[in-house]
Each structure stands twice: as C-alpha cells, then as structure tokens.
Design a protein around this motif. Structure first.
Motif, PDB file in Angstrom:
ATOM      1  N   GLY A  48       2.033  -1.378  -5.494  1.00 25.05           N
ATOM      2  CA  GLY A  48       2.422  -2.096  -6.705  1.00 25.05           C
ATOM      3  C   GLY A  48       1.510  -1.882  -7.891  1.00 25.05           C
ATOM      4  N   THR A  49       0.293  -1.407  -7.650  1.00 27.89           N
ATOM      5  CA  THR A  49      -0.639  -1.162  -8.748  1.00 27.89           C
ATOM      6  C   THR A  49      -0.338   0.144  -9.484  1.00 27.89           C
ATOM      7  OG1 THR A  49      -2.188  -0.080  -7.231  1.00 27.89           O
ATOM      8  CG2 THR A  49      -2.497  -2.440  -7.610  1.00 27.89           C
ATOM      9  N   ARG A  88       1.736  21.500 -12.120  1.00 29.99           N
ATOM     10  CA  ARG A  88       3.090  21.858 -11.681  1.00 29.99           C
ATOM     11  C   ARG A  88       3.362  21.364 -10.257  1.00 29.99           C
ATOM     12  NH1 ARG A  88       3.905  26.747 -10.845  1.00 29.99           N
ATOM     13  NH2 ARG A  88       1.775  27.553 -10.943  1.00 29.99           N
ATOM     14  N   MET A  89       2.933  20.130  -9.989  1.00 28.99           N
ATOM     15  CA  MET A  89       3.120  19.536  -8.664  1.00 28.99           C
ATOM     16  C   MET A  89       3.956  18.268  -8.780  1.00 28.99           C
ATOM     17  SD  MET A  89      -0.469  19.885  -6.562  1.00 28.99           S
ATOM     18  CE  MET A  89      -1.247  18.549  -7.466  1.00 28.99           C
ATOM     19  N   GLN A  90       4.719  18.007  -7.732  1.00 31.74           N
ATOM     20  CA  GLN A  90       5.452  16.752  -7.612  1.00 31.74           C
ATOM     21  C   GLN A  90       4.866  15.940  -6.466  1.00 31.74           C
ATOM     22  OE1 GLN A  90       9.650  17.806  -7.159  1.00 31.74           O
ATOM     23  NE2 GLN A  90      10.023  17.154  -9.265  1.00 31.74           N
ATOM     24  N   VAL A  91       4.879  14.624  -6.636  1.00 31.35           N
ATOM     25  CA  VAL A  91       4.411  13.716  -5.593  1.00 31.35           C
ATOM     26  C   VAL A  91       5.548  12.765  -5.257  1.00 31.35           C
ATOM     27  CG1 VAL A  91       2.701  11.982  -4.956  1.00 31.35           C
ATOM     28  CG2 VAL A  91       2.056  13.843  -6.502  1.00 31.35           C
ATOM     29  N   TYR A  92       5.860  12.662  -3.972  1.00 31.30           N
ATOM     30  CA  TYR A  92       6.898  11.740  -3.517  1.00 31.30           C
ATOM     31  C   TYR A  92       6.244  10.417  -3.098  1.00 31.30           C
ATOM     32  CZ  TYR A  92      10.091  15.726  -3.360  1.00 31.30           C
ATOM     33  OH  TYR A  92      10.868  16.809  -3.696  1.00 31.30           O
ATOM     34  N   PHE A  93       6.828   9.318  -3.566  1.00 31.91           N
ATOM     35  CA  PHE A  93       6.305   7.990  -3.282  1.00 31.91           C
ATOM     36  C   PHE A  93       7.283   7.222  -2.388  1.00 31.91           C
ATOM     37  CE2 PHE A  93       4.321   9.312  -7.167  1.00 31.91           C
ATOM     38  CZ  PHE A  93       3.034   8.786  -7.119  1.00 31.91           C
ATOM     39  N   LEU A  94       6.769   6.633  -1.314  1.00 34.89           N
ATOM     40  CA  LEU A  94       7.575   5.809  -0.421  1.00 34.89           C
ATOM     41  C   LEU A  94       7.450   4.360  -0.854  1.00 34.89           C
ATOM     42  CD1 LEU A  94       7.011   8.487   1.165  1.00 34.89           C
ATOM     43  CD2 LEU A  94       7.257   7.136   3.255  1.00 34.89           C
ATOM     44  N   ASP A  95       8.577   3.734  -1.132  1.00 34.07           N
ATOM     45  CA  ASP A  95       8.554   2.378  -1.678  1.00 34.07           C
ATOM     46  C   ASP A  95       9.397   1.427  -0.835  1.00 34.07           C
ATOM     47  OD1 ASP A  95       7.906   0.327  -3.360  1.00 34.07           O
ATOM     48  OD2 ASP A  95       8.982   1.090  -5.112  1.00 34.07           O
ATOM     49  N   PHE A 100       5.148  -3.092  -0.333  1.00 33.92           N
ATOM     50  CA  PHE A 100       4.282  -2.463  -1.335  1.00 33.92           C
ATOM     51  C   PHE A 100       4.285  -3.098  -2.719  1.00 33.92           C
ATOM     52  CE2 PHE A 100       5.271   1.256   1.550  1.00 33.92           C
ATOM     53  CZ  PHE A 100       4.041   1.199   2.199  1.00 33.92           C
ATOM     54  N   ASN A 101       5.241  -3.953  -3.005  1.00 40.81           N
ATOM     55  CA  ASN A 101       5.324  -4.525  -4.347  1.00 40.81           C
ATOM     56  C   ASN A 101       4.347  -5.694  -4.502  1.00 40.81           C
ATOM     57  OD1 ASN A 101       6.125  -4.977  -6.952  1.00 40.81           O
ATOM     58  ND2 ASN A 101       8.030  -6.018  -6.408  1.00 40.81           N
ATOM     59  N   ARG A 102       3.047  -5.357  -4.580  1.00 46.73           N
ATOM     60  CA  ARG A 102       1.987  -6.355  -4.675  1.00 46.73           C
ATOM     61  C   ARG A 102       0.966  -5.932  -5.722  1.00 46.73           C
ATOM     62  NH1 ARG A 102       1.054  -7.079   1.930  1.00 46.73           N
ATOM     63  NH2 ARG A 102       3.299  -7.189   2.415  1.00 46.73           N
ATOM     64  N   LYS A 103       0.172  -6.889  -6.170  1.00 44.84           N
ATOM     65  CA  LYS A 103      -0.828  -6.608  -7.198  1.00 44.84           C
ATOM     66  C   LYS A 103      -2.111  -6.021  -6.618  1.00 44.84           C
ATOM     67  CE  LYS A 103       0.750 -10.244 -10.362  1.00 44.84           C
ATOM     68  NZ  LYS A 103       0.362 -11.477 -11.104  1.00 44.84           N
ATOM     69  N   TYR A 104      -2.202  -6.016  -5.289  1.00 43.50           N
ATOM     70  CA  TYR A 104      -3.407  -5.519  -4.639  1.00 43.50           C
ATOM     71  C   TYR A 104      -3.010  -4.549  -3.526  1.00 43.50           C
ATOM     72  CZ  TYR A 104      -5.198  -9.494  -7.233  1.00 43.50           C
ATOM     73  OH  TYR A 104      -5.498 -10.369  -8.250  1.00 43.50           O
ATOM     74  N   ILE A 105      -3.988  -3.807  -3.016  1.00 44.01           N
ATOM     75  CA  ILE A 105      -3.679  -2.729  -2.062  1.00 44.01           C
ATOM     76  C   ILE A 105      -3.704  -3.199  -0.609  1.00 44.01           C
ATOM     77  CG2 ILE A 105      -4.171  -0.349  -1.386  1.00 44.01           C
ATOM     78  CD1 ILE A 105      -3.384  -0.702  -4.308  1.00 44.01           C
ATOM     79  N   ASP A 118      -0.626  -3.723   9.396  1.00 36.40           N
ATOM     80  CA  ASP A 118      -0.178  -2.928  10.542  1.00 36.40           C
ATOM     81  C   ASP A 118       1.228  -2.386  10.310  1.00 36.40           C
ATOM     82  OD1 ASP A 118       0.963  -5.487  10.686  1.00 36.40           O
ATOM     83  OD2 ASP A 118       0.935  -5.540  12.889  1.00 36.40           O
ATOM     84  N   GLU A 119       2.132  -3.265   9.902  1.00 34.61           N
ATOM     85  CA  GLU A 119       3.516  -2.853   9.681  1.00 34.61           C
ATOM     86  C   GLU A 119       3.644  -1.932   8.465  1.00 34.61           C
ATOM     87  OE1 GLU A 119       6.302  -6.047   9.677  1.00 34.61           O
ATOM     88  OE2 GLU A 119       5.690  -6.796  11.641  1.00 34.61           O
ATOM     89  N   ARG A 120       2.809  -2.140   7.478  1.00 37.84           N
ATOM     90  CA  ARG A 120       2.834  -1.280   6.295  1.00 37.84           C
ATOM     91  C   ARG A 120       2.462   0.152   6.665  1.00 37.84           C
ATOM     92  NH1 ARG A 120      -1.019  -3.602   2.076  1.00 37.84           N
ATOM     93  NH2 ARG A 120       0.400  -3.024   0.384  1.00 37.84           N
TER      94      ARG A 120
END
Length: 273
Positions: A48-49, A88-95, A100-105, A118-120
């Motif tokens: 989320g950050t 010239r690189m692409q990065v794929y993000f798993l959401d 993952f939608n949080r203000k902290y890691i 664990d589940e994350r």
C-alpha cells in the motif's frame, strides 16, 4: 539461439520500495542482465505504500482475475504493471486489498508484526508462480530475493516440478541480512501446503522463524548467492554443508558472478534437451 529467461521474484525493489540491500540489487541486477542479452521478468507485491499514480501502475486485465487459495480461502489476485523507462524494464505487481492495501509493510503503526504475514507470504509465492504461468513464459532460471519469497523453491521442486512452465527451471536463492525477530505462527507450514504436497515437503519451514524460512529455501534451491555482509552465523553454518554451488557476490558490483551462474544453468539445460 533463444535468449536465456530469468524470473526475478522479490518483495522490494527500488524505486518502488526500499527497505534493505535487496531493493538495490533487485533494481540493478535485472537491468544488468537485460543489457547482457538475457530476457527478464520481475515480480513483487503491490504494498500500500507504493503510490500507483506516481509510479504509473495500471492493471493488466488479461492477467488479473485469478483466485489464490490460502488457508482454504479464495483470495482475488490483481496484477498491475509499471515501467522503468530509463532501463526499458517492466515490473509486475501482485495486489490484493486484504493483504497489501495498508499504510505499512510488515509491522503496523505501533511496530507490531502483522498477524497475517504468514498468509501474505504464501499468497505472494503462489500468486507469483501462477502469474508467470498465465504469462505463458517459461523461465530458465528463477531467482528469489528476500524471506517473503522463501516458499518459491519448495513449490518449484514439489507441486510445480512437472508443470510445463517450470519443469526445466533452475532456482537460485539469494541470502541477505533481512531477518525478522518474530514468528510466522505454528500453522505456517500447514497453510503453505498445496493439494499435491505432503507435510514432509515443508518440514524445514515448521518453526516459521526467519532462519527456518531460509533453511527451507536453501534445501530446495539449485544454487545460493551470498548477496551481502553480516548474514546470520547460523545461516552460514547451514550453507557450509550444502552440496550445491554457493556464489559469494558481496562485492560483485558488475554482477559477473551472477551472469556466469545463469549462463552455466542455461547451458546445462541445453545439454539435457
């Protein structure tokens, strides 16, 4: 001759998320390998950050829509992508909003380790492998960075070992000083199981400490990279007893040791075809 394909799986990468040495290597290494003629893909979580507007993330509709099962629950997986124009690189993000939608890691505002880390981690590892399958892209080498990717080697050598996407893939695990003091919980190994896995397949992960996660990853890897200094002493003791290549790349600023290992694995694969 077809290009050697390298899949990088990491939980952080500059400029999107910078927590440790991992972010620096995960940014520089893929670019260096691409410039040497390798074909690369990069996957990481969309924490989320990570500002979607600033980093110009957008959803990849054709890859999204899968459900990843964790602890008998279906969790929707959304795939987003961003470009690094200079490289010239692409990065794929798993959401996933819930994970993952949080203000902290990894720790909340008060510094408490998230109870569902664990589940994350399980969601990320399963989701990464399924995303690459959906891409229709078979990597020659899968290179994992950080404790959050520690289940990838186990999955590749058990439940995915006969999968057409991965059956010829070699897996490399980089060791860093990215430890955590907490525990992922007594059910971590059990939750990590897929339908085709046995409890013995994840026995090394049972303690759910950072050390046991690394130990499990080491057990299933085809090669190890010592990526930085100050790696845990207990971890180095384990490494001394393995019978797979161990590359000391702590001062490898040009990534030549990495390149040589990738090429070695690619040539071995060609010999077996």
């Amino acid at each position: 001759m077809a290009k050697t394909k390298i899949l990088f799986i990491t939980h952080e990468m500059s400029p999107f998320l910078e927590l440790s040495k991992i972010s620096e290597i995960a940014r520089q290494l893929p670019q260096a390998m691409q410039e040497k003629g390798f074909e690369i893909r990069i996957l990481m979580p969309r924490f989320g950050t990570i500002n979607e507007r600033r980093n110009r993330l957008h959803e990849v509709i054709r890859l999204s829509g899968m459900n990843i099962v964790v602890n008998n629950n279906d969790n929707p997986l959304i795939i987003k992508v961003a470009s690094i124009p200079a490289a010239r690189m692409q990065v794929y993000f798993l959401d996933n909003d819930e994970y993952f939608n949080r203000k902290y890691i990894f720790n909340d505002k008060g510094g408490k380790f998230y109870a569902d880390n664990d589940e994350r981690a399980i969601f990320f590892c399963k989701g990464a492998l399924e995303t690459v399958k959906k891409l229709g892209w078979s990597p020659d080498v899968v290179h994992c960075h950080g404790w959050m990717s520690s289940l990838i080697p186990a999955y590749l050598k058990t439940s995915y070992k006969d999968d057409p996407t991965y059956k010829d893939s070699k897996v490399i695990y980089s060791l860093y000083n990215d430890s955590f003091k907490e525990n992922l919980g007594s059910d971590f190994a059990k939750k990590a199981l897929t339908s085709s896995m046995k409890e013995t397949d994840v026995s090394l992960y049972q303690d759910a400490t950072h050390l046991s996660l690394y130990q499990g990853a080491i057990n299933y890897s085809d090669a190890l990279i010592l990526a930085e200094q100050n790696i845990h002493e207990d971890l180095l003791k384990i490494v001394k007893n393995v019978e797979i290549p161990v590359i000391d790349a702590q001062n490898d600023t040009d990534f030549e040791n990495y390149c040589n290992l990738y090429e070695q694995f690619a040539s071995e694969e060609l010999e077996t075809v």
